[in-house]
Design an enzyme around this catalytic site. Sequence first.
Site, PDB file in Angstrom:
ATOM      1  N   HIS A  62      28.202  13.242   9.920  1.00  0.00           N
ATOM      2  CA  HIS A  62      27.434  12.673  10.995  1.00  0.00           C
ATOM      3  C   HIS A  62      26.101  12.979  10.478  1.00  0.00           C
ATOM      4  CE1 HIS A  62      27.467  16.628  12.546  1.00  0.00           C
ATOM      5  NE2 HIS A  62      26.355  16.390  13.042  1.00  0.00           N
TER       6      HIS A  62
HETATM    7  C1  UD1 Z   1      22.779  15.809  17.286  1.00  0.00           C
HETATM    8  C2  UD1 Z   1      21.905  17.015  16.666  1.00  0.00           C
HETATM    9  C3  UD1 Z   1      22.814  17.659  15.441  1.00  0.00           C
HETATM   10  C4  UD1 Z   1      24.224  17.881  15.811  1.00  0.00           C
HETATM   11  C5  UD1 Z   1      24.762  16.525  16.656  1.00  0.00           C
HETATM   12  C6  UD1 Z   1      26.145  16.810  17.002  1.00  0.00           C
HETATM   13  C7  UD1 Z   1      19.382  17.063  16.933  1.00  0.00           C
HETATM   14  C8  UD1 Z   1      18.456  16.837  15.960  1.00  0.00           C
HETATM   15  N1  UD1 Z   1      20.687  16.765  15.918  1.00  0.00           N
HETATM   16  O1  UD1 Z   1      22.587  14.915  16.220  1.00  0.00           O
HETATM   17  O2  UD1 Z   1      21.981  19.026  15.114  1.00  0.00           O
HETATM   18  O3  UD1 Z   1      24.932  18.296  14.743  1.00  0.00           O
HETATM   19  O4  UD1 Z   1      23.923  16.404  17.496  1.00  0.00           O
HETATM   20  O5  UD1 Z   1      26.702  15.656  17.344  1.00  0.00           O
HETATM   21  O6  UD1 Z   1      19.280  17.495  17.689  1.00  0.00           O
HETATM   22  N2  UD1 Z   1      24.949   8.413  20.678  1.00  0.00           N
HETATM   23  C9  UD1 Z   1      26.005   8.182  21.636  1.00  0.00           C
HETATM   24  N3  UD1 Z   1      26.504   9.015  22.398  1.00  0.00           N
HETATM   25  C10 UD1 Z   1      25.997  10.255  22.670  1.00  0.00           C
HETATM   26  C11 UD1 Z   1      25.127  10.505  21.786  1.00  0.00           C
HETATM   27  C12 UD1 Z   1      24.604   9.866  20.804  1.00  0.00           C
HETATM   28  O7  UD1 Z   1      26.634   6.944  21.252  1.00  0.00           O
HETATM   29  O8  UD1 Z   1      26.529  10.850  23.855  1.00  0.00           O
HETATM   30  C13 UD1 Z   1      24.590   7.825  19.360  1.00  0.00           C
HETATM   31  C14 UD1 Z   1      23.558   7.057  19.748  1.00  0.00           C
HETATM   32  O9  UD1 Z   1      23.585   5.931  19.029  1.00  0.00           O
HETATM   33  C15 UD1 Z   1      22.312   8.119  19.041  1.00  0.00           C
HETATM   34  C16 UD1 Z   1      23.229   8.578  18.041  1.00  0.00           C
HETATM   35  O10 UD1 Z   1      24.563   8.650  18.285  1.00  0.00           O
HETATM   36  O11 UD1 Z   1      21.400   7.357  18.659  1.00  0.00           O
HETATM   37  C17 UD1 Z   1      22.651   9.971  17.463  1.00  0.00           C
HETATM   38  O12 UD1 Z   1      22.528  10.836  18.633  1.00  0.00           O
HETATM   39  P1  UD1 Z   1      21.366  11.913  18.423  1.00  0.00           P
HETATM   40  O13 UD1 Z   1      21.405  12.829  19.520  1.00  0.00           O
HETATM   41  O14 UD1 Z   1      19.973  11.319  18.188  1.00  0.00           O
HETATM   42  O15 UD1 Z   1      21.942  12.812  17.242  1.00  0.00           O
HETATM   43  P2  UD1 Z   1      23.238  13.331  16.555  1.00  0.00           P
HETATM   44  O16 UD1 Z   1      23.107  12.779  15.171  1.00  0.00           O
HETATM   45  O17 UD1 Z   1      24.195  13.323  17.548  1.00  0.00           O
END
Ligand code: UD1
Length: 375
Positions: A207
Amino acid sequence: MKKIISVVGARPNFMKVAPLYREFQKYAGHIHHLICHTGQHYDEKMSKIFFEELELPRPDFYLGIGSGTHAGQIAGVMVAFEKVLLEEEPDLVIVVGDVNSTIACSLVASRLGIKVAHVEAGLRSFDRTMPEEVNRILTDAIADYLFVTEESGMTNLIHEGISSDKVFFVGNVMIDSLIHYLPVINRSAILQTLGCDPKDYILVTLHRPANVDTEEGLKDLVGMLIRLSGRKKIVFPVHPRTKNNLEKFDLLKKIPEEIILTSPLGYIDFVCLIENAFLIVTDSGGIQEESTYLRVPCITVRDNTERPVTVSTGTNILIGTDTKKVESAVVEVLGGRIKQGQIPELWDGHAAERICRIIANKLCAGKTPAAEEGV
Ligand code: UD1
């Protein structure tokens, strides 16, 4: 009565706060422990299921920040958390890990003169292109109490000039959760549900933006998984970021049925899959530690790790992001070259106990019964 607010935001935070929450119950009457969920992760499968499985109460504060740009996310958490702190005036804010919510809440607390404890302090990948690395460095620079999981963390903090009287080597709260829930994990039915037997599959998680955000990179990884699936069954729970990109780059339909794709899994089922995997291929931080504790071989698809003890002592092999190298490392492990590992120092299920005792002593000057009895 002292008041503490622990912050959770994203999936890897929940299993770190759960043992602290449990442990602080022993100090009831002296410490009022509250939980603030920023809502950085908000999906049922990225958040709610963890609260249920880890027996966390409904958060006392929910900021509902959601996804967005990093600046938007951090700024949103800061504005909303400031209101909570002004209203509640806690004596301490506890942040865990390295996600955007960690730095956002530390910064707000520090500005308001509220003490900050950072659990999982001192980890460094020395790669500032990772947002988590910058979050870690900044959080540690302003934290008042720094709780460290492995030796390297102590060395890193000393090199950064952080006074040693703020730093405590306590072990790993994520491993506390793992040990606490192992009996439940061992009753999970996920293997039957997916049609897997113990040790007959490779567990894959990917991821990191560096691996999954470019079309070329993700295409290479998918190609590698397709080739490897001819040698061993693959189970791949797909993170929302990765799923979005697989769809965006039109790769989802290229993945054959032999690769078992699942939605993000809950804590219990996921750790059960780690425990029973023949091998793990991942770019996660936490999974490097969980596989080391469970002594399952792990190939990390990154150029660096902030958790070097998993390589020096544990079962982790840091291989880089070149898919050809990853593929040949996997083939070697499938051929029997299995790295044996040991469990790192103080990863014994008692880290939260140590942390809460230190905090109780600091906040209550040793006046809590639990602190006196050396709980
Ligand atoms: C975040 C953390 C990362 C951790 C990861 C675990 C930061 C900078 N990054 O990254 O360190 O390893 O979480 O998962 O804080 N999304 C959903 N549902 C959710 C959450 C996210 O659909 O409940 C999707 C959204 O499209 C979002 C994307 O996932 O844009 C990324 O989510 P985001 O919280 O920005 O970062 P992670 O890649 O999950």
